[in-house]
Design an enzyme around this catalytic site. Sequence first.
Site, PDB file in Angstrom:
ATOM      1  N   HIS A 170      54.044  28.195  35.079  1.00 40.40           N
ATOM      2  CA  HIS A 170      53.554  28.364  34.035  1.00 40.40           C
ATOM      3  C   HIS A 170      54.842  28.431  33.260  1.00 40.40           C
ATOM      4  CE1 HIS A 170      49.903  30.712  36.546  1.00 40.40           C
ATOM      5  NE2 HIS A 170      50.042  29.617  36.621  1.00 40.40           N
ATOM      6  N   GLU A 207      34.219  44.344  32.859  1.00 40.52           N
ATOM      7  CA  GLU A 207      35.762  44.273  33.081  1.00 40.52           C
ATOM      8  C   GLU A 207      35.105  44.793  34.928  1.00 40.52           C
ATOM      9  OE1 GLU A 207      38.596  46.680  31.540  1.00 40.52           O
ATOM     10  OE2 GLU A 207      36.601  48.740  30.943  1.00 40.52           O
ATOM     11  N   ASP A 253      40.826  44.256  34.978  1.00 40.23           N
ATOM     12  CA  ASP A 253      40.645  45.045  35.999  1.00 40.23           C
ATOM     13  C   ASP A 253      38.875  44.875  36.761  1.00 40.23           C
ATOM     14  OD1 ASP A 253      41.108  48.109  35.824  1.00 40.23           O
ATOM     15  OD2 ASP A 253      40.730  47.529  33.716  1.00 40.23           O
ATOM     16  N   CYS A 273      40.749  39.708  27.029  1.00 41.21           N
ATOM     17  CA  CYS A 273      41.756  40.547  26.424  1.00 41.21           C
ATOM     18  C   CYS A 273      42.660  40.880  27.450  1.00 41.21           C
ATOM     19  CB  CYS A 273      41.241  41.828  26.127  1.00 41.21           C
ATOM     20  SG  CYS A 273      40.464  43.135  26.715  1.00 41.21           S
TER      21      CYS A 273
HETATM   22  C1  PEP Z   1      41.764  44.306  31.563  1.00 41.54           C
HETATM   23  O1  PEP Z   1      41.312  45.596  32.266  1.00 41.54           O
HETATM   24  O2  PEP Z   1      41.887  43.486  31.173  1.00 41.54           O
HETATM   25  C2  PEP Z   1      42.239  45.223  30.167  1.00 41.54           C
HETATM   26  C3  PEP Z   1      42.911  45.174  28.827  1.00 41.54           C
HETATM   27  O3  PEP Z   1      42.275  47.182  29.666  1.00 41.54           O
HETATM   28  P1  PEP Z   1      42.821  47.895  30.769  1.00 41.54           P
HETATM   29  O4  PEP Z   1      44.577  46.937  30.837  1.00 41.54           O
HETATM   30  O5  PEP Z   1      43.651  48.587  29.666  1.00 41.54           O
HETATM   31  O6  PEP Z   1      42.525  48.187  32.309  1.00 41.54           O
HETATM   32 MG    MG Z   2      40.021  47.804  32.094  1.00 40.39          MG
END
Ligand code: PEP
Ligand code: MG
Length: 587
Positions: A193, A442, A466, A513
């Site tokens: 990548h 998630e 997650d 995200c």
């Molecule tokens: C995720 O789980 O993708 C997320 C953005 O939240 P965190 O990394 O804070 O658990």
């Molecule tokens: Mg998360």
Amino acid sequence: MQRLKGIGVSPGVVHGRAVILIQRAQVLRYRIAEPRLEHELERLERSRLRSRQQLRDIRARVERRRGPELAALFDAQLLMLDDPMLMPQAEALVRSQLVNSEWALQQVFEEFGAIFDEVADPYLRERKGDVADLVGRLRMNLREGVSTTRDLLQAIEESSVLIADELTPSLAAQVDWTKVRGFATDAGSRTYHTAILARSLEVPAVVGLHEASRGVRPGQVVVIDGSNEEIIIEPDEAMLTRVARRSDDHRPAITAECDSRRSAATADGVAIRLEANIEFPDDLVAARYAGAQGVGLYRSEFLLIGSRGTPTEEQQYEVYRRMLEEMAPLPVTIRTFDVDEDQLALRSADPTLAGSWIAEEERGSRQGLRGLRLSLTRPALFKTQIRALLRASRHGRLRIMFPFVSGVEQVREARRIVAETASALISEGQAVADVPIGVMIEIPAAAYTADLLAREVDFFTIGTNDLIQYCLAVDRADERVSLLYEPLHPAILRVIRMVQRATRRRHLPVSLCGEMASDPALLTLLVGLGLREFSMTSGAIGVAKQVLAEHRSDALRAMARRILGLSTVEEIERELVAALGHHDVRH
Ligand code: PEP
Ligand code: MG
């Protein structure tokens, strides 16, 4: 002059002073200019004093709450702080090698660790964990303002070359490539990548060098010759002249300036929305500078760090209000606290304690009571946060997001609390805006019921960090299974597509995200799967725009379709590299 042969993954030749990055330990090694030596030593000393004070405070607090036995655990660390093997050794390294304190501490830790590894007594061997904890604390206290590897990378001097053990794409995306002319890495087999990224940035790169990060000293002049697949350490004059002549043709592909004003789109003009993930309100500056179109994820649980007890409604209101005002008219998505019980207890009890001394078994067994599930069992905590959010809502474009949702009933319950809180505020005469409410997808259960959840909320945000760990049954923090943590697993791509389809049917906004979005190659695949909104660390936004602009959406869709028919991660990787590594996917 020394030559090291590797794999040239991006052509061109450059030279510069070496900055060393050891990513496995997240420690950057750089040279301290001689006049800065005293300042560097003071920094180290300040970190020692702060660490001592924190440890004493923690010790006292733990003793009050959990008794003297547990508190005594911190005595070992306090003693080590004065051990002649630790700080004086680190100081000597900074002096003799003119290296930064983070690096010196890491070196001393490795020596210390090796001694512990050899002791037969298991109790003593375990003390290595204490050293690690202490060194972590010292490093944290060195930060003062410049906080992350990302910041350090941004602070690199002009005309540098980066020599790393490995360079993940998300980190590479955060490098200021107007200053770093090229890079070389020890690893090579799994850096595909980053290799794609290097080519799209037109940054010369050589990978697969095995020992380069150990062999090169910070500040040494190094030639990175991607075309001839080698690096040259301390080249002679004649070599440098030849390199300078050849590198005249090479110009960095992007400048920070042009990059932040342009909004993101594919080569054929399909708009892609890029927002920022932030942990602290101060991160908004970087988000705006990077040209983020809003905040897609504010991890509000970071508010719990450093506050004594949980922050009051007033304190939270002030933070949320400031963030909304600063980003207006762009939207800010605030995620309600995503912590488990232990983190909640520890974080609010002690600002500096990361919770590392809680036994892993204990943490594991409580893992499920987290995020919205925990909020619903702590109505006072949850209502305080919702009140603060709703009161702040009139100061900008707020979106509220619930983390770790596994079922519709949780969403209904949470929405009921939001509605009740809004009515109460209105009856008190306060103005409350209409706030979109969304959930993080998630947990696999949420993904499988995406069609049902979609009826209950105003938007989805896919949290792949997650989602990957729960879909693949791979603890994201456990090194032993980290190789199985694979965003390109066919299951992950299918689950993302499934969620995307559920939202398309209802015209529900959906963004993604997780860290995945910061990886430019994976980002292009996600666009191919139909996603159009992403939230990522601000440093990754510039490169994301650059890479998206190089690919047509129809080509990405075709690539995603081919990839969905493949069975293994390896086949998927190969297809991705083949599709993105060649310029025939450009318009
Ligand atoms: C995720 O789980 O993708 C997320 C953005 O939240 P965190 O990394 O804070 O658990
Ligand atoms: Mg998360």
